[in-house]
Design a protein around this motif. Sequence first.
Motif, mmCIF file in Angstrom:
data_model
loop_
_atom_site.group_PDB
_atom_site.id
_atom_site.type_symbol
_atom_site.label_atom_id
_atom_site.label_comp_id
_atom_site.label_asym_id
_atom_site.label_seq_id
_atom_site.Cartn_x
_atom_site.Cartn_y
_atom_site.Cartn_z
ATOM 1 N N PRO A 61 7.764 11.761 -1.213
ATOM 2 C CA PRO A 61 6.538 10.956 -1.302
ATOM 3 C C PRO A 61 6.475 9.789 -0.319
ATOM 4 C CG PRO A 61 7.938 10.638 -3.254
ATOM 5 C CD PRO A 61 8.531 11.758 -2.469
ATOM 6 N N ARG A 62 7.575 9.083 -0.129
ATOM 7 C CA ARG A 62 7.533 7.912 0.764
ATOM 8 C C ARG A 62 7.281 8.342 2.214
ATOM 9 N NH1 ARG A 62 7.519 2.091 0.757
ATOM 10 N NH2 ARG A 62 7.785 1.635 2.939
ATOM 11 N N LEU A 63 8.032 9.347 2.644
ATOM 12 C CA LEU A 63 7.864 9.857 4.015
ATOM 13 C C LEU A 63 6.427 10.340 4.223
ATOM 14 C CD1 LEU A 63 8.999 10.851 6.763
ATOM 15 C CD2 LEU A 63 9.619 12.981 5.613
ATOM 16 N N ASP A 64 5.909 11.097 3.259
ATOM 17 C CA ASP A 64 4.546 11.634 3.383
ATOM 18 C C ASP A 64 3.523 10.504 3.466
ATOM 19 O OD1 ASP A 64 5.906 13.948 3.034
ATOM 20 O OD2 ASP A 64 4.939 14.545 1.156
ATOM 21 N N ALA A 65 3.704 9.485 2.615
ATOM 22 C CA ALA A 65 2.763 8.354 2.626
ATOM 23 C C ALA A 65 2.803 7.658 3.987
ATOM 24 C CB ALA A 65 3.118 7.372 1.505
ATOM 25 N N LEU B 210 0.841 -1.210 0.000
ATOM 26 C CA LEU B 210 0.000 0.000 0.000
ATOM 27 C C LEU B 210 0.875 1.258 0.000
ATOM 28 C CD1 LEU B 210 -3.078 0.725 0.404
ATOM 29 C CD2 LEU B 210 -2.448 1.158 2.777
ATOM 30 N N LEU B 211 1.948 1.215 0.790
ATOM 31 C CA LEU B 211 2.855 2.367 0.858
ATOM 32 C C LEU B 211 3.561 2.594 -0.471
ATOM 33 C CD1 LEU B 211 4.374 2.045 4.453
ATOM 34 C CD2 LEU B 211 3.067 3.977 3.542
ATOM 35 N N GLU B 212 3.930 1.504 -1.126
ATOM 36 C CA GLU B 212 4.582 1.635 -2.444
ATOM 37 C C GLU B 212 3.648 2.353 -3.416
ATOM 38 O OE1 GLU B 212 7.646 0.817 -3.224
ATOM 39 O OE2 GLU B 212 8.067 -0.123 -1.292
ATOM 40 N N THR B 213 2.386 1.909 -3.451
ATOM 41 C CA THR B 213 1.413 2.511 -4.375
ATOM 42 C C THR B 213 1.148 3.965 -4.013
ATOM 43 O OG1 THR B 213 0.354 0.359 -4.310
ATOM 44 C CG2 THR B 213 -0.859 2.089 -5.429
ATOM 45 N N ALA B 214 0.978 4.218 -2.700
ATOM 46 C CA ALA B 214 0.680 5.581 -2.243
ATOM 47 C C ALA B 214 1.842 6.506 -2.577
ATOM 48 C CB ALA B 214 0.428 5.571 -0.736
ATOM 49 N N SER B 215 3.051 6.016 -2.336
ATOM 50 C CA SER B 215 4.245 6.809 -2.575
ATOM 51 C C SER B 215 4.380 7.146 -4.069
ATOM 52 C CB SER B 215 5.425 5.991 -2.051
ATOM 53 O OG SER B 215 6.599 6.594 -2.361
#
Length: 263
Positions: A28-32, A12-17
């Motif tokens: 993006p990764r930190l924000d997600a 989910l984090l990969e997709t969100a990022s």
Amino acid sequence: MRSAVGSRNGRLLETASARLESAGCDTPRLDAELLLAHALGVDRAQLYVEDLPVPAAFDALLARRAAREPVAYIIGYKDFRRIRLAVDRRVLIPRPETELLVEAAMSLSEGARVADVGTGSGAVALALKDERPDLEVSGFDLSEDALAVARDNALRLGLDVRFARADLLDDGQYDAVVANLPYVPSGVELQPEIAQYEPAAALFAGDDGLDAIRRLIARTGDVPFVAVEFGFGQEATVADLLGGHTEILRDLAGHERVVVARR
Ligand SMILES: C[S@@+](CC[C@H](N)C(=O)[O-])C[C@H]1O[C@@H](n2cnc3c(N)ncnc32)[C@H](O)[C@@H]1O
């Protein structure tokens, strides 16, 4: 620590990022991770320990960030020095470099009377009172909206700071003035997070960005300690306006950020 990668939350984090990256977000990764942790009501580190069921609300948070709303407004707070400040669109989000103003004021003598000019969320005034309870701290702002946020923060944190509306500051006697006033020159193009969400009155100050700082320095000639944050390329002018012996402090990235005058 990256044990969530490969797990449901990890995917989910990969997709969100990826979604935030394609929306142009810088981190993006930190924000997600911050948004997922917020949606789950857990610390970020917990994302790598447990694979918790993700609430539907996460998608709405992500959509707000993809529209470039700052994370701090979405989650509703920003950490500053040792305190956590509630923030919303009525106030500028406190920046890490502004912690230099607090650092500079640590050298003030016992019981000094300090004015934080352009207090916004109350960040500088409240962090100072938190770390130096002996100081008598006042925070000023032109914006009643900002003062309401600052007063709520003071109440929640149990910190005794007086907040008042003033153009710059009132007629009281102060041993020290600290200020992070607006300093962006009018017409400068800012990233969407700032331009579309943060209050314009907290950002812009005339053609060279120095309208508010210039007026403050003119009014504080008899104050023994004045510390002012400034923007890129403004250091020489601000130091010049302060006159006499000044010290320039650099932020963690090595940029000149704050000028301190001790008289
Ligand atoms: C850059 S923001 C900084 C807020 C806070 N000090 C911080 O560092 O997070 C500037 C603040 O100064 C306030 N401000 C602008 N002009 C002012 C003036 N003439 N007198 C008092 N406050 C002013 C704005 O409303 C805004 O809250």
